[in-house]
Motif scaffolding. Structure first.
Motif, PDB file in Angstrom:
ATOM      1  N   GLN A  62     -15.813  -6.037   0.252  1.00 33.42           N
ATOM      2  CA  GLN A  62     -15.154  -4.778  -0.189  1.00 33.42           C
ATOM      3  C   GLN A  62     -13.556  -4.976   0.095  1.00 33.42           C
ATOM      4  O   GLN A  62     -12.759  -4.651  -0.648  1.00 33.42           O
ATOM      5  N   VAL A  63     -13.235  -5.758   1.349  1.00 35.56           N
ATOM      6  CA  VAL A  63     -11.918  -5.798   1.870  1.00 35.56           C
ATOM      7  C   VAL A  63     -11.230  -6.765   0.623  1.00 35.56           C
ATOM      8  O   VAL A  63     -10.072  -6.419   0.426  1.00 35.56           O
ATOM      9  N   ASN A  73       8.420  -4.031  -0.961  1.00 33.42           N
ATOM     10  CA  ASN A  73       7.163  -4.753  -0.780  1.00 33.42           C
ATOM     11  C   ASN A  73       6.100  -3.822   0.218  1.00 33.42           C
ATOM     12  O   ASN A  73       4.994  -3.891   0.067  1.00 33.42           O
ATOM     13  N   PRO A  74       6.705  -3.681   1.757  1.00 30.42           N
ATOM     14  CA  PRO A  74       5.759  -3.073   2.559  1.00 30.42           C
ATOM     15  C   PRO A  74       5.303  -1.755   1.986  1.00 30.42           C
ATOM     16  O   PRO A  74       4.332  -1.376   2.321  1.00 30.42           O
ATOM     17  N   TYR A  75       6.177  -0.868   1.232  1.00 31.74           N
ATOM     18  CA  TYR A  75       6.009   0.560   0.951  1.00 31.74           C
ATOM     19  C   TYR A  75       4.833   0.377  -0.380  1.00 31.74           C
ATOM     20  O   TYR A  75       3.776   0.934  -0.132  1.00 31.74           O
ATOM     21  N   ILE A  76       4.913  -0.542  -1.349  1.00 35.56           N
ATOM     22  CA  ILE A  76       3.964  -0.737  -2.349  1.00 35.56           C
ATOM     23  C   ILE A  76       2.795  -1.426  -2.060  1.00 35.56           C
ATOM     24  O   ILE A  76       1.561  -1.046  -2.258  1.00 35.56           O
ATOM     25  N   LEU A  77       3.133  -2.460  -1.419  1.00 37.14           N
ATOM     26  CA  LEU A  77       1.723  -3.369  -1.233  1.00 37.14           C
ATOM     27  C   LEU A  77       1.051  -3.066  -0.012  1.00 37.14           C
ATOM     28  O   LEU A  77      -0.039  -3.173   0.189  1.00 37.14           O
ATOM     29  N   GLY A  78       2.009  -2.428   1.293  1.00 38.11           N
ATOM     30  CA  GLY A  78       1.548  -2.153   2.261  1.00 38.11           C
ATOM     31  C   GLY A  78       0.855  -3.382   3.223  1.00 38.11           C
ATOM     32  O   GLY A  78       1.363  -4.452   2.942  1.00 38.11           O
ATOM     33  N   LYS A  79       0.485  -2.808   4.315  1.00 35.68           N
ATOM     34  CA  LYS A  79      -0.096  -4.145   5.219  1.00 35.68           C
ATOM     35  C   LYS A  79      -1.145  -4.898   4.848  1.00 35.68           C
ATOM     36  O   LYS A  79      -1.548  -5.807   5.425  1.00 35.68           O
ATOM     37  N   ALA A  80      -1.810  -4.309   3.886  1.00 35.70           N
ATOM     38  CA  ALA A  80      -3.077  -4.875   3.206  1.00 35.70           C
ATOM     39  C   ALA A  80      -2.616  -6.389   2.805  1.00 35.70           C
ATOM     40  O   ALA A  80      -3.612  -7.177   2.704  1.00 35.70           O
ATOM     41  N   VAL A  81      -1.651  -6.458   2.097  1.00 34.92           N
ATOM     42  CA  VAL A  81      -1.121  -7.433   1.458  1.00 34.92           C
ATOM     43  C   VAL A  81       0.046  -8.463   2.176  1.00 34.92           C
ATOM     44  O   VAL A  81       1.042  -8.790   1.587  1.00 34.92           O
ATOM     45  N   SER A  82       0.046  -8.058   3.471  1.00 33.83           N
ATOM     46  CA  SER A  82       1.395  -8.725   4.155  1.00 33.83           C
ATOM     47  C   SER A  82       1.490  -9.973   4.687  1.00 33.83           C
ATOM     48  O   SER A  82       0.209 -10.518   5.181  1.00 33.83           O
ATOM     49  N   ILE A  83       2.159 -11.016   3.793  1.00 36.81           N
ATOM     50  CA  ILE A  83       2.121 -12.436   4.145  1.00 36.81           C
ATOM     51  C   ILE A  83       3.362 -12.943   4.249  1.00 36.81           C
ATOM     52  O   ILE A  83       4.464 -12.452   3.912  1.00 36.81           O
ATOM     53  N   HIS A  84       3.695 -13.598   5.328  1.00 38.44           N
ATOM     54  CA  HIS A  84       5.107 -14.375   5.896  1.00 38.44           C
ATOM     55  C   HIS A  84       5.479 -15.107   4.652  1.00 38.44           C
ATOM     56  O   HIS A  84       4.870 -15.697   3.754  1.00 38.44           O
ATOM     57  N   PRO A  85       6.784 -14.935   4.468  1.00 39.27           N
ATOM     58  CA  PRO A  85       7.577 -15.787   3.534  1.00 39.27           C
ATOM     59  C   PRO A  85       7.211 -17.235   3.333  1.00 39.27           C
ATOM     60  O   PRO A  85       6.967 -17.869   2.430  1.00 39.27           O
ATOM     61  N   VAL A 100      -9.890 -11.252   4.689  1.00 39.99           N
ATOM     62  CA  VAL A 100     -11.405 -11.676   4.750  1.00 39.99           C
ATOM     63  C   VAL A 100     -11.731 -12.293   6.138  1.00 39.99           C
ATOM     64  O   VAL A 100     -12.445 -11.815   6.866  1.00 39.99           O
ATOM     65  N   ARG A 101     -10.833 -13.023   6.595  1.00 38.08           N
ATOM     66  CA  ARG A 101     -10.799 -13.848   7.777  1.00 38.08           C
ATOM     67  C   ARG A 101     -10.807 -12.809   8.908  1.00 38.08           C
ATOM     68  O   ARG A 101     -11.504 -12.824   9.811  1.00 38.08           O
TER      69      ARG A 101
END
Length: 355
Positions: free
Chosen positions: A205-206, A298-310, A342-343
């Protein structure tokens, strides 16, 4: 200062040996998996594309089902509208780039000529022989890459028949995924041991939420980036605004790297067709657009769920390009985002179970 005893040294060596063995086993398993996926590359690419498109369209199906529309009707309706919209968008992008490819190529060649003249007559005062050597090396590199790209396309596609069959298979896969109410994933979960089924179900689900959020946000951000630069180019009076805007949109679908590559083309075209000042304005506008996307949108549209370091994005895109070319670069970031979430989910579930 204490000296490690023989037992402590032995335990340390055993730990290192155990970790090394696990690393080798995992690496071997990944290598075998990649070889298998490469052997059936047509099926692999078809399924991956179907997953990405389904993740983009599934929220619309869920929204309609939540308002009382039967799932078959909602799924087929969204499938038809979505495929037609994506098909028109792809046709428009390909036609714009193809119809203006020669003109853009000529502009880039003129830009390279201007750069060569600047290297000779500018402050660097390079010799004509050195500049010619640089140009020859660049042309050789482009020729080599072009051969690699062409061979990779034919190696993947094989023939027009395989492309058509892959496209048809992809359409069927998208339709079935949109019609599915979770039965496919429930079957996958049933393959896991009974005690692990809740964790596997939660992780799935995640993963799906992450992929849906990424695809939706990626398209929105790419549209905003290209629209912003199109407005700037129109104000600056640049030519080829529409094809360059399409190029920026396609480049923005590959985070960080794609926008930079497409932006370089825009700056070079501005340098040749307008002036150095306009080229500088385009470069500044691109930098500001990238910063606006990274720090605000990026943080507003994607949110923390897809937060990846550059840095992780850069490494993922580079690795994906090496392994799978443009397609690998495109799927690298969503794959990293899904694996990361998932991790985290599996670790939190394990901690909750132990607690």
């Amino acid at each position: 200062m204490s000296v490690p005893t023989r037992d402590q040294s032995g335990r340390g060596l055993r730990l290192i040996a155990d970790l090394s063995l696990r690393f080798l086993l995992i690496s071997a398993a990944i290598y075998v998996l990649l070889r298998i996926l490469n052997a059936i590359s047509l099926v692999t690419i078809t399924v991956v594309v179907a997953l990405l498109v389904s993740a983009l369209l599934q929220p619309a199906v869920a929204w309609l089902v939540g308002r009382g529309v039967p799932r078959p009707v909602a799924a087929i309706g969204v499938f038809v509208v979505g495929v037609v919209a994506i098909g028109l968008a792809v046709w428009f992008a390909v036609s714009q780039v193809a119809n203006n490819a020669t003109l853009i190529g000529n502009q880039l060649l003129n830009a390279l000529t201007s750069i060569q003249d600047w290297l000779v007559h500018g402050p660097l005062h390079l010799s004509a022989k050195q500049v010619d050597q640089l140009g020859s090396n660049l042309q050789q590199t482009l020729a080599n890459n072009q051969g690699t790209i062409v061979s990779g396309v034919f190696a993947t596609a094989g023939s027009a028949l395989s492309v058509i069959s892959g496209g048809v298979l992809c359409l069927f896969a998208i339709c079935f995924m949109l019609l599915d109410d979770g039965q496919i994933w429930r079957w996958v979960v049933s393959l896991a041991p009974d005690r692990e089924e809740p964790r596997v179900a939660h992780a799935g689900q995640v993963a799906w939420r992450t992929l849906s959020a990424y695809m939706r946000g990626c398209v929105i951000l790419a549209f905003i980036n290209s629209l912003t630069m199109v407005i700037v180019m129109l104000v600056a009076g640049m030519p080829l605004v529409i094809p360059l805007g399409v190029l920026l949109f396609l480049g923005s679908l590959i985070p960080l790297v794609g926008m930079v590559v497409a932006g370089i083309v825009v700056v070079l075209v501005a340098l040749v067709t307008k002036s150095v000042a306009v080229a500088i304005v385009m470069a500044v506008a691109l930098v500001l657009t990238v910063q606006l996307e990274g720090n605000m949108l990026n943080p507003y549209i994607l949110g923390k769920a897809v937060s990846i370091h550059p840095l992780a994005i850069l490494l993922a895109v580079t690795g994906g390009t090496i392994l799978g070319g443009v397609f690998g670069a495109f799927i690298a970031v969503p794959l990293v985002a899904v694996l990361n979430n998932v991790r985290t989910t599996v670790r939190l579930d394990a901690a909750a179970a132990d607690g």
